[in-house]
Every structure is written in structure tokens, then in C-alpha cells.
Write a protein that holds these residues in place. Sequence first.
Motif: not given
Lengths: 169, 507
Positions: B4-7, B11-13, B355-359
Motif C-alpha cells: 500500500g505504501l508503495v502504491y 501515486a504521490l509521485a 486505486f484505493v491508495f491513489e484516492v
Amino acid sequence: MTDSRMVRADFVSAIVFVALGVATLVESWRMPRLEEMNINPWSAPGIVPGVLGAIIAVLGALMLVRSCRQGGWRLAPGEALRGLGSAGSRRAALTLFLTIGYAGGLIGRMPFWLATFLFIFVFIQIFEWTDPALASRRLWRVTSAALVAAIAAFAIAYVFENVFLVNIP
Amino acid sequence: MPEGLVYFGAALAGFATFGTLFHVLWATLLGITVGMLPGLTATLGVALMTTLTFSMAAGDAILILICMYVGAIYGGSRSAILLNIPGTPANAATTLDGFPLARSGRAGKAMGIATTGSVIGTMIGMFCLAIFAPLLAEFALKFGAFEFFWLAIFGVIISGQLTALDDPLKGWIAGFIGLLLSMVGQEGIHAYQRFTFGIFELSGGFALLPALVGTFGFAEIIGVMKDPAYEAIKSAKDSVIPKLSELFRYKRTIVRSGLIGTVMGLVPGVGEDMGAWVSYAAARRGSKEKQEFGKGSVEGLIAAETGNSAAVPGAIIPVLTLAVPGSAPAAVLLAALFIHGIRPGPLIMIEFPSFVFEVVAMVLMASLAILFFGLVLTRPMLLILQVARQRLMPIIFVLCTVGAFAIASRHFDIWVMIGFGVVGFVLREMKYPMAPLVLGIVLGPILDKSLRRGLVLSDGSLEPFLTRPISLVLWLAALITILYSSATVRRLTRSAAHRLAPRFFSS
């Protein structure tokens, strides 16, 4: 809404909900069971709306009983309509008239920007001319209203069509 | 979790581009503006923005919608503090202490506290979203037709109960009317057209977005024009940057409100309004300064604003994992996800694992944007509240009209918007809450398919509906909710507790 008017409103709305529930139940019962398609009878289209109609009728009946206990059945039409003459209700009715006039009378009969300009300009004028608190600086108010209406009409048409690429009516 | 942290990092990057940051800034600013203006709600803002962004790439569109959602719930605190009118229903509790603070010359302080509370609340909700959404999605894989049927019923019951605490019967009626409205049009199993009465345009049912724009936009326009004109407190001369010592002093209230808000967001169809009210009530109960509540309590204000903002990520959790909205704006977000080809539900962690971590990253960006705008643009934004309603409302109606029309290019949808607006206005005048109605419209198709599929699977037996473990918990919860709302049952419970208490405590 005052408490007594709310009880009366509840009485009327409860009757509407009971009628809606019963009508839904009847209509659902009359829906085809699709036996000719050899479907499982438990998947018939009328089952769920029928259940919902029954639940709405029961909830409406509960509200009817409650409002009757509180005296809602002693409905005096004059009393129920008393609030409709207030300034607030008049403003709400005028808003309804103008907005429906725009959606049903102007849109589709002339270019969108023109319909929108006319609607916004007339809306502002009607509410500002009828408000005694806004009686001063009439010329400035009319001019600025025309400006607001023109900018809004063109900006909305341009942004929706050219920036966001969506259709406008 | 490391995955999850990787995702999340990826996403932040991915968001660190000029274009994305530009979207974050304008969408959040627009959201704050929409929230600030009485008559414009978060639901309307997200609905209109959905129509505007549907030709955009999915990632950009969802980012814009989330920024609009977070911004609007926060923006509503401005009018609550300066006008004593909640900008969105979620900010009703904010008026209790925000307006007295502003009236006593501390408008800047009140807005600073509201900003900080909103940012921290959103962050707490965001952490819960990151932690619990994957867990809930995994748990939801156990849901079948029987469980989804009860989830829909429980959702409508609990939403009706909590959004109409004084009169749950009206909340339930609104919820079941919403379910019934969703029955109009072609049903999903045999394609039979129900309740269309020969009207061709009804064969697809009522489109959700025009219905929501009507209920939350047009109905509000009529309501704003009906109410007396508002007058704003025009100056905020004191500092908008809150003292850290003051925030630290209320750390327990902040954390508690954040958690309560998130849980309220999670409950189907309840959302931000109850997040604020329940947090406010809990803060008051636990406070050493109870007498200050309602007279300008900083603690009360921070509880309300932390609670409603935490409910935003909270309401997104069931959207992603169960395809059930936690609030009315979340219902629009759910519709937007489907429009953009993302299928939320129990399979989200399998089909769209990142997608969850992008949100989560989107929520973080939005909360940083409200912090920026809240502290930097406070005074210029006060000017927005000076716009007269008769000049603003016709423009909003034009936006509602275009928004209703844009998705399907059907004139019929404009009439759907007007119809729902008029009915919504009348129902709201009679104190029927709108959130259960919206939830009912969204949950209707799930209820319909689940009940009929369940009955087919069980050959008409109700046993699996009542005995499967998750179903059992859900129907018992719905039953207890209904029974507890009955005055007689509440009285009996209280008197039994009263009678039994001495036996337990005397020894």
C-alpha cells in the motif's frame, strides 16, 4: 412551519404515501410473471416493487395514525393554505415560474446564450424591482444586471463547450 | 500494507506535475466557494463537476471531484461562522460556536480553528481510509445476494434514523421512496420495463445526476429565494493562524472527533452532517468547559469541523469497497467512478489494487490545498459572501440545467432535475431528509437484484436471509435500530435499566 401546520402537512402527506404504496402494490401485482419465458417465479419483475409498495403503505399508515392522534384530521383548508400568501412563499413561487419558463419556454427555441442572458437579466430585474430596499441607484442596478447576465451567459456557454467539451442544451 | 505504501508513494509521485497541481488548486478553490455559498452544497458541486469532467482522463476527473468534495465541506464553515447559515448541511453544528466567536470580534480565529480542524479531520479520515478500505474490501468478498439485500435495507434504515433523529419515520419513508424511484425503468434481470407508462425516456430509469442536481441544487435555490436575505459579518481583523498550544490543549477532542467522523462517514447514507453533530455532542459531554458550548467554544467549533471533514474520507471507504455511498456527495462520486470505467466493490483490491491508495493521495492533496487556501486567502474570499442572492441564484440554475443535460444530451433530464427539485423542496419543507432518498435511489438496483437472486438460490426460502452469519448481524442491527427509535421501547429499556441497576451496584 409551525407545529400545527406540520401535523396537518403530515396528515396530507401520509394519505399520499398510503395511496402511492397501494397503487405500487396493485401495479406490481399486475406486472407479467413471464411464465412464457419459463423463468423462475421468484425472479418475477413485480416482486421487489410490490414489497416496497407494501412497506411504503405501512409506513404511510403509521404516520396517518400518528397525525390523526395529534388532530391532523381536523384539516381546515384555509388554515393549511395560510402560509402560502407570505412574502417568502411568493418569492419561491416566482422563482419556480421563472426557472420553469427558462427550462421549458426559452431553451431550445433560441440560441443557448440568448436564452440564458434573458433569463438571468429578467430574474435579477424582477427581484430587484420588487424589493423596496433596493430602490436606490436603479440605472446602475439595471446596467450591472445586464453586464452580469451577459458575462455569465457567454462564459458558461464557452467554458462548457470549448474547455470541458460537453454539450449544452 | 508495505504494498500500500508503495502504491501511495507512486501515486504521490505521479501527482507531482504542474497539470495535476493546477487541477488540485482550482478544484479545491471552487469547492470552497461552492461550500461557502448558502444554497450550494457539496453534493451539487460534485454532481456539476462530474458532468464537466466526464470527457477527461479518469485519474484527473476523480482527483477534481475529491478536491471539490473536501473543499466544499470545509468551505461551508465560512458561511456558518460569518452568516450563521451553514454553507452545506454538514456545517450546521459549526454555527453553534463559530457564529458567536465571529460576533465577539474573533472571526479570524474561528476561521483559523475551522481550517485546522478540517485539515486534521481529513487527515485522520485519510489514515483510516488507507488502513480499513483494503480490510473491508477483503471482508466484503464474503458478501453474497443475501448479505447485499440486508446491507441495502440496513443502509436505508440507519440513514433514515440518523438523518431524522426527531422523526425517524420520515427518514424511513424518504429512504423507501428512493428505493421505489429506482425501480422505474428497465430492470436488470429480464429487461422488463417497470412503471414507464409508455414514456420512452423513462425506459432507462431516472438518471442519478439530474435527480441529485434537482434535489440538492434546484430545491436549494427555491429554499434560498424563499428565506429572508442574509447579512454577513464583513470583517475578520484578528489572526487566522491558530496557536499550537490551543490545538494541543484539545488533542483528545480532535482525535475523538476525527474517529467519530470517520465512523459516521462509513455508515451508509449518513455522512458529514452526523459526523459533525455526534462529534460535537461527544466533545460537549467530555469537556471541562461545558458551559462555553453554544457561546463561542473553541473546543465545540473544532469538534464540529474535525468531525465533518473526517467523514469525507470515511464516506469514501464504503464507496470503494462495497459500492455503497457513505453520504450524498459520495453517491455522486460512486456514479462518477462507474462513468469513468472503475468498478468499485469487493473486487476493487483485485481488479484495481492501486486505486484505493491513489484516492488516499488525492485526499491528502485536497487537505493540503484547503490548508493553503484557508490560511492565505481568508480575507479575499469573504468578498464572495457579499454577492446578492438574486444575482447568484439564476446563474446557479443555469449551471443546474446544463449539468442535468450534459451527460446524456437529453432535454428530458432537465425536466427530471426540475421534478426532483420541486418534490425535494416540498419534502424538505415537511422535514423529510434527502440523504436516505438519495441512498435509496443508489441502493435500489442492488436491493432488487439481491432479493430476487437470493430467492431464486433458496427456492423461495427465507432461511438463508435470516440465518447466514453476516445477514443475521445486519437484519438484527436494522431491527434494533427500528425498535430503539420507538418511544415505548426506549421507555421500557430505560425503566428496566433503572430497576436492574441497584441490584448490580448494591453489592
